[in-house]
Design an enzyme around this catalytic site. Structure first.
Site, PDB file in Angstrom:
ATOM      1  CE  LYS A 277      -3.747  -2.354   2.444  1.00 45.31           C
ATOM      2  NZ  LYS A 277      -4.382  -2.757   1.220  1.00 45.31           N
ATOM      3  CB  CYS A 278       4.247   1.730  -0.654  1.00 43.52           C
ATOM      4  SG  CYS A 278       5.638   2.849  -0.831  1.00 43.52           S
ATOM      5  N   GLY A 279       3.205   4.241  -2.355  1.00 45.46           N
ATOM      6  CA  GLY A 279       3.290   4.903  -3.648  1.00 45.46           C
ATOM      7  C   GLY A 279       4.246   4.211  -4.607  1.00 45.46           C
ATOM      8  CG  PHE A 280       8.185   4.041  -4.029  1.00 51.44           C
ATOM      9  CD1 PHE A 280       8.512   4.828  -5.122  1.00 51.44           C
ATOM     10  CD2 PHE A 280       8.473   4.528  -2.768  1.00 51.44           C
ATOM     11  CE1 PHE A 280       9.114   6.079  -4.965  1.00 51.44           C
ATOM     12  CE2 PHE A 280       9.068   5.772  -2.591  1.00 51.44           C
ATOM     13  CZ  PHE A 280       9.392   6.551  -3.692  1.00 51.44           C
ATOM     14  CB  THR A 281       2.727  -0.693  -4.274  1.00 57.13           C
ATOM     15  OG1 THR A 281       2.861  -0.461  -2.866  1.00 57.13           O
ATOM     16  CG2 THR A 281       2.214  -2.109  -4.494  1.00 57.13           C
TER      17      THR A 281
END
Length: 159
Positions: A34-38
């Site tokens: 659930k990360c912007g980098f996912t």
């Protein structure tokens, strides 16, 4: 000492020696769902497919230490990676990468390749460590470094 001297836990809870990857080039990444980098999972899968037949593997270690961005169980993480990004590289059990409970593998990686200004701490999800065929860390990449930007460095190591 090398990364091959460590044992990690698979998503199903079994202990696995990293010796099983001996002689391979590895990209070790702390991940989160659930990360912007996912979306980098897609690029990591592409690297895995591009270089797997040359003795390369991505090893993912989910971590919930940054913004509670990996709250799921190991089973939920596996399902997410498989169905959302078609991940076929190993995604291990969740680990801590910083602090008193940091996994020994991550303590080794951080000592071997400190970050900015010599800091050892992992700053965020998707910090990447490139490991050569001897199990030695050759480079540390910031979370914002895309997997495709690492391809040329992997190419040099896999020959």
């Amino acid at each position: 000492m090398s990364v091959y001297d460590f044992t990690v836990t698979t998503a199903s809870g079994e202990e696995q020696s990293l010796r099983s990857y001996e002689g391979q080039v590895l990209l070790i990444v702390n991940t989160a769902s659930k990360c912007g980098f996912t979306p980098q999972y897609k690029g990591l899968q592409e690297l895995h497919e591009q270089f797997a037949d040359k003795g390369f593997s991505v090893l993912a270690f989910p971590c919930n230490q940054f913004g509670n961005q990996e709250p799921g169980t190991n089973e939920q993480i596996q399902e997410f990676c498989s169905t959302t990004y078609g991940v076929s590289f190993p995604v291990f059990a969740k680990v801590d990468v910083n602090g008193p409970a940091a996994h020994p593998l991550y303590e080794y990686l951080k000592r071997s390749a400190p970050g900015m200004l010599g800091s050892e701490a992992i700053k965020w999800n998707f910090t990447k460590f490139l490991v050569d065929r001897n199990g030695e860390v050759v480079e540390r990449y910031a979370p914002q470094t895309t997997p495709s930007a690492i391809a040329k460095d992997i190419e040099k190591l896999v020959g």
